[in-house]
Design an enzyme around this catalytic site. Sequence first.
Site, PDB file in Angstrom:
ATOM      1  N   LYS A 200       0.857  -1.186   0.000  1.00  0.00           N
ATOM      2  CA  LYS A 200       0.000   0.000   0.000  1.00  0.00           C
ATOM      3  C   LYS A 200       0.894   1.237   0.000  1.00  0.00           C
ATOM      4  O   LYS A 200       1.633   1.480   0.954  1.00  0.00           O
ATOM      5  CB  LYS A 200      -0.922   0.011   1.221  1.00  0.00           C
ATOM      6  CG  LYS A 200      -1.926   1.169   1.186  1.00  0.00           C
ATOM      7  CD  LYS A 200      -2.962   1.009   2.302  1.00  0.00           C
ATOM      8  CE  LYS A 200      -3.984   2.151   2.247  1.00  0.00           C
ATOM      9  NZ  LYS A 200      -3.975   2.937   3.483  1.00  0.00           N
ATOM     10  N   HIS A 219      -5.163   3.448  14.620  1.00  0.00           N
ATOM     11  CA  HIS A 219      -5.619   2.086  14.340  1.00  0.00           C
ATOM     12  C   HIS A 219      -4.475   1.116  14.599  1.00  0.00           C
ATOM     13  O   HIS A 219      -3.312   1.512  14.679  1.00  0.00           O
ATOM     14  CB  HIS A 219      -6.059   1.954  12.874  1.00  0.00           C
ATOM     15  CG  HIS A 219      -4.927   2.056  11.894  1.00  0.00           C
ATOM     16  ND1 HIS A 219      -4.291   3.245  11.617  1.00  0.00           N
ATOM     17  CD2 HIS A 219      -4.294   1.108  11.144  1.00  0.00           C
ATOM     18  CE1 HIS A 219      -3.324   3.039  10.746  1.00  0.00           C
ATOM     19  NE2 HIS A 219      -3.305   1.747  10.448  1.00  0.00           N
ATOM     20  N   ASP A 221      -2.914  -2.524  12.828  1.00  0.00           N
ATOM     21  CA  ASP A 221      -2.987  -3.240  11.556  1.00  0.00           C
ATOM     22  C   ASP A 221      -3.487  -4.660  11.789  1.00  0.00           C
ATOM     23  O   ASP A 221      -3.078  -5.321  12.738  1.00  0.00           O
ATOM     24  CB  ASP A 221      -1.607  -3.293  10.893  1.00  0.00           C
ATOM     25  CG  ASP A 221      -1.143  -1.932  10.403  1.00  0.00           C
ATOM     26  OD1 ASP A 221      -1.981  -1.013  10.277  1.00  0.00           O
ATOM     27  OD2 ASP A 221       0.078  -1.785  10.144  1.00  0.00           O
ATOM     28  N   HIS A 275      -1.275   3.234  16.031  1.00  0.00           N
ATOM     29  CA  HIS A 275      -0.488   4.286  15.382  1.00  0.00           C
ATOM     30  C   HIS A 275      -1.386   5.178  14.533  1.00  0.00           C
ATOM     31  O   HIS A 275      -2.523   4.825  14.232  1.00  0.00           O
ATOM     32  CB  HIS A 275       0.649   3.687  14.533  1.00  0.00           C
ATOM     33  CG  HIS A 275       0.199   2.706  13.489  1.00  0.00           C
ATOM     34  ND1 HIS A 275      -0.251   1.436  13.789  1.00  0.00           N
ATOM     35  CD2 HIS A 275       0.115   2.807  12.135  1.00  0.00           C
ATOM     36  CE1 HIS A 275      -0.574   0.791  12.690  1.00  0.00           C
ATOM     37  NE2 HIS A 275      -0.382   1.616  11.657  1.00  0.00           N
TER      38      HIS A 275
END
Length: 333
Positions: A200, A219, A221, A275
């Site tokens: 990404k 959020h 991961d 993060h």
Amino acid sequence: MEVERVRVQSLAHGGLHELPAQFIRPASERPENSKALDGVTVPVVSLSQPHDVIVDEISRACSEWGFFLLTDHDVSPAAILRLKEVGEEFFNLPLKEKESYANDPSSGRFDGYGTKMTKNLDEKVEWVDYFFHVMHPPKKVNYDIWPKNPSSYRGATEEYGRELQQVTNKILELLSEGLGLEGKALRYCLRDEEIEYEMKINMYPPCPQPELALGVEPHTDMSALTLLVPNDVPGLQVWKDGNWVAVNYLPNALFVHVGDQVEVLSNGKYKSVLHRSLVDKERTRMSWAVFVTPPHEAMIGPIPELINEENPSKYSTKTYAEYRHRKFNKIPQ
């Protein structure tokens, strides 16, 4: 054109002086009201040290932070440079050409060029455009969606991917040993040769009011690991002991995030790092994140050898597909 369909890069380059309402975060989330701690630095681990030292340092970093910077690894600076160059070239293309790669997450097609859209008027959006595609294994790769321009995109990305896989295997081995398990334990749980690598590229253009916006909201991961290289514009922050800590740019370091799947497999010894990403008023920030994930059908739960009466299981076992569904839809795991 609906405002949700406008690309952030187009907004930024259109002479915008004030943020549209959907980008303005609630007061408690704004960078101006949640500043990072001064004088605190994240762990940096060099692979040039003795093996036992590396195991200890990485294990401690992943237990206490869920995050570290890795140096003296085997991903060459030249491969990192080429990866960044082709990504920047893609985002500098005319909008019409980029739109030919547009994805459609609402229909389940995540690969391609995208911008996070709102589902309703109350939702806030992030100040970021992105390009997403699978890198490995070959049977999961759809080269039709990879950028054709620049023509060197595929070669540069595949070279970086090959080198990154070697380092990822090394990290998983070190993390396994840090749990007191044999080196291949985590790789085996993640299905070894079937492990998926997803690229990404995040593009955060200059923002007229960066103190009110976020590039990516807080959020964790859902991957097992995320390995990231940024450009030299800072913005990444990680959550530690009730505060945000800014991650400084370190040339050619790999930014390693523990993801949810490794937290589950380790039964909570390793922490999936919360993060977020800030944006800059003058400069474009970019990052290249590779999500290391199990295949969708893999069953992920705490590794049995880590479970006993003193340390009972903290997580349920489910397929990665089920985990993803619950995370996307904010359903408790």
